[in-house]
Design a protein around this motif. Structure first.
Motif, PDB file in Angstrom:
ATOM      1  N   UNK A   1      62.366 -14.582  47.811  1.00 33.20           N
ATOM      2  CA  UNK A   1      61.612 -14.703  49.252  1.00 33.20           C
ATOM      3  C   UNK A   1      60.400 -15.954  48.670  1.00 33.20           C
ATOM      4  N   UNK A   2      58.865 -16.118  49.168  1.00 31.99           N
ATOM      5  CA  UNK A   2      58.395 -17.210  49.658  1.00 31.99           C
ATOM      6  C   UNK A   2      57.379 -16.555  49.078  1.00 31.99           C
ATOM      7  N   UNK A   3      56.112 -16.883  48.876  1.00 30.95           N
ATOM      8  CA  UNK A   3      54.379 -16.324  48.645  1.00 30.95           C
ATOM      9  C   UNK A   3      54.793 -15.083  48.536  1.00 30.95           C
ATOM     10  N   UNK A   4      55.060 -14.720  47.511  1.00 30.91           N
ATOM     11  CA  UNK A   4      55.313 -13.448  46.270  1.00 30.91           C
ATOM     12  C   UNK A   4      54.696 -12.718  45.516  1.00 30.91           C
ATOM     13  N   UNK A   5      54.170 -12.403  45.278  1.00 31.52           N
ATOM     14  CA  UNK A   5      53.087 -12.414  44.099  1.00 31.52           C
ATOM     15  C   UNK A   5      53.202 -10.789  43.241  1.00 31.52           C
ATOM     16  N   UNK A   6      53.870 -11.290  42.266  1.00 31.04           N
ATOM     17  CA  UNK A   6      54.093  -9.087  41.411  1.00 31.04           C
ATOM     18  C   UNK A   6      53.009  -9.394  40.648  1.00 31.04           C
ATOM     19  N   UNK A   7      52.265  -8.489  40.003  1.00 30.05           N
ATOM     20  CA  UNK A   7      51.740  -8.160  39.165  1.00 30.05           C
ATOM     21  C   UNK A   7      51.864  -6.549  38.571  1.00 30.05           C
ATOM     22  N   UNK A   8      51.969  -7.442  37.608  1.00 29.27           N
ATOM     23  CA  UNK A   8      52.671  -6.321  36.295  1.00 29.27           C
ATOM     24  C   UNK A   8      51.248  -5.851  35.071  1.00 29.27           C
ATOM     25  N   UNK A   9      51.294  -4.650  35.164  1.00 30.21           N
ATOM     26  CA  UNK A   9      50.020  -4.093  34.507  1.00 30.21           C
ATOM     27  C   UNK A   9      50.479  -3.198  32.653  1.00 30.21           C
ATOM     28  N   UNK A  10      49.914  -4.498  31.923  1.00 32.71           N
ATOM     29  CA  UNK A  10      50.559  -4.588  30.875  1.00 32.71           C
ATOM     30  C   UNK A  10      49.765  -3.762  29.893  1.00 32.71           C
ATOM     31  N   UNK A  11      48.834  -2.650  30.755  1.00 30.72           N
ATOM     32  CA  UNK A  11      48.483  -1.581  29.783  1.00 30.72           C
ATOM     33  C   UNK A  11      49.033  -0.817  28.900  1.00 30.72           C
ATOM     34  N   UNK A  12      50.226  -0.382  29.291  1.00 31.15           N
ATOM     35  CA  UNK A  12      51.177   1.001  28.314  1.00 31.15           C
ATOM     36  C   UNK A  12      52.345   0.403  28.372  1.00 31.15           C
ATOM     37  N   UNK A  13      52.463  -1.302  28.231  1.00 36.23           N
ATOM     38  CA  UNK A  13      53.668  -2.040  27.603  1.00 36.23           C
ATOM     39  C   UNK A  13      54.793  -2.295  28.518  1.00 36.23           C
ATOM     40  N   UNK A  14      54.792  -3.544  28.749  1.00 37.49           N
ATOM     41  CA  UNK A  14      56.096  -3.551  29.606  1.00 37.49           C
ATOM     42  C   UNK A  14      56.889  -4.769  28.619  1.00 37.49           C
ATOM     43  N   UNK A  15      58.259  -3.738  28.544  1.00 35.59           N
ATOM     44  CA  UNK A  15      59.092  -4.101  28.180  1.00 35.59           C
ATOM     45  C   UNK A  15      60.843  -4.928  28.959  1.00 35.59           C
ATOM     46  N   UNK A  16      61.119  -5.712  29.169  1.00 35.47           N
ATOM     47  CA  UNK A  16      62.139  -6.218  30.196  1.00 35.47           C
ATOM     48  C   UNK A  16      61.929  -8.040  30.776  1.00 35.47           C
ATOM     49  N   UNK A  17      62.838  -8.348  32.151  1.00 41.59           N
ATOM     50  CA  UNK A  17      62.829  -9.478  32.874  1.00 41.59           C
ATOM     51  C   UNK A  17      62.170  -9.330  33.857  1.00 41.59           C
ATOM     52  N   UNK A  18      61.476  -9.948  34.111  1.00 37.18           N
ATOM     53  CA  UNK A  18      61.246 -10.490  35.844  1.00 37.18           C
ATOM     54  C   UNK A  18      61.844 -12.035  36.149  1.00 37.18           C
ATOM     55  N   UNK A  19      63.237 -12.133  36.905  1.00 37.93           N
ATOM     56  CA  UNK A  19      63.368 -13.469  37.570  1.00 37.93           C
ATOM     57  C   UNK A  19      62.945 -13.490  38.938  1.00 37.93           C
ATOM     58  N   UNK A  20      61.896 -14.440  39.090  1.00 39.21           N
ATOM     59  CA  UNK A  20      61.212 -14.101  40.695  1.00 39.21           C
ATOM     60  C   UNK A  20      61.099 -15.986  40.300  1.00 39.21           C
ATOM     61  N   UNK A  21      62.145 -17.117  40.835  1.00 44.76           N
ATOM     62  CA  UNK A  21      61.477 -18.169  40.853  1.00 44.76           C
ATOM     63  C   UNK A  21      60.875 -19.185  41.526  1.00 44.76           C
ATOM     64  N   UNK A  22      60.179 -18.078  42.963  1.00 45.30           N
ATOM     65  CA  UNK A  22      59.234 -18.701  43.694  1.00 45.30           C
ATOM     66  C   UNK A  22      58.268 -18.102  43.886  1.00 45.30           C
ATOM     67  N   UNK A  23      58.288 -16.806  42.996  1.00 41.14           N
ATOM     68  CA  UNK A  23      56.771 -15.970  43.092  1.00 41.14           C
ATOM     69  C   UNK A  23      56.250 -16.118  41.976  1.00 41.14           C
ATOM     70  N   UNK A  24      54.694 -16.135  42.543  1.00 43.49           N
ATOM     71  CA  UNK A  24      53.249 -15.984  41.508  1.00 43.49           C
ATOM     72  C   UNK A  24      53.966 -14.290  41.174  1.00 43.49           C
ATOM     73  N   UNK A  25      53.493 -14.847  39.387  1.00 46.07           N
ATOM     74  CA  UNK A  25      53.301 -13.971  38.604  1.00 46.07           C
ATOM     75  C   UNK A  25      52.134 -13.774  38.021  1.00 46.07           C
ATOM     76  N   UNK A  26      51.523 -11.668  38.005  1.00 45.72           N
ATOM     77  CA  UNK A  26      50.559 -12.368  37.141  1.00 45.72           C
ATOM     78  C   UNK A  26      50.178 -11.065  36.421  1.00 45.72           C
ATOM     79  N   UNK A  27      49.672 -11.144  35.687  1.00 40.24           N
ATOM     80  CA  UNK A  27      49.309  -9.660  34.486  1.00 40.24           C
ATOM     81  C   UNK A  27      47.914  -8.814  34.749  1.00 40.24           C
ATOM     82  N   UNK A  28      47.549  -7.662  34.432  1.00 34.47           N
ATOM     83  CA  UNK A  28      46.060  -7.528  34.415  1.00 34.47           C
ATOM     84  C   UNK A  28      46.274  -6.372  33.207  1.00 34.47           C
ATOM     85  N   UNK A  29      45.287  -6.203  32.779  1.00 35.15           N
ATOM     86  CA  UNK A  29      45.962  -5.384  31.890  1.00 35.15           C
ATOM     87  C   UNK A  29      45.825  -5.334  30.229  1.00 35.15           C
TER      88      UNK A  29
END
Length: 87
Positions: free
Chosen positions: A9-37
């Motif tokens: 989908x379009x106009x999507x924002x994915x927020x990842x909290x990196x405070x506890x660590x994140x291991x993996x992949x995010x594939x969302x070519x139409x989304x804005x991805x942001x990190x916090x932490x």
């Protein structure tokens, strides 16, 4: 084991909290991805935009390029932007 997140989908924002660590992949070519932490992300992020918080450490896992669903994508290059003054 690995976590893979697909965004649709379009106009999507994915927020990842990196405070506890994140291991993996995010594939969302139409989304804005942001990190916090103040933690780390190890894996791959594919988005319309990817914004890392000033304290997030990012480790691209090049072995993900050999996985089936990501096999058609590869890192052709990247640009590291300098931190803004005062950050």
């Amino acid at each position: 084991d690995s976590l893979v997140v697909f965004g649709a989908g379009n106009k999507q924002t994915i927020t990842v909290n990196s405070a506890n660590g994140f291991q993996g992949a995010i594939y969302a070519p139409q989304a804005n991805i942001e990190t916090i932490g103040a933690g780390f992300i190890e894996g791959a992020l594919v988005g319309k935009t990817v914004t890392l918080s000033a304290n997030t450490k990012y480790y691209y896992q090049d072995t993900l390029g050999r996985l089936g669903m990501l096999a058609h994508y590869e890192v052709a290059g990247w640009t590291e932007l300098p931190r803004a003054f005062g950050q």
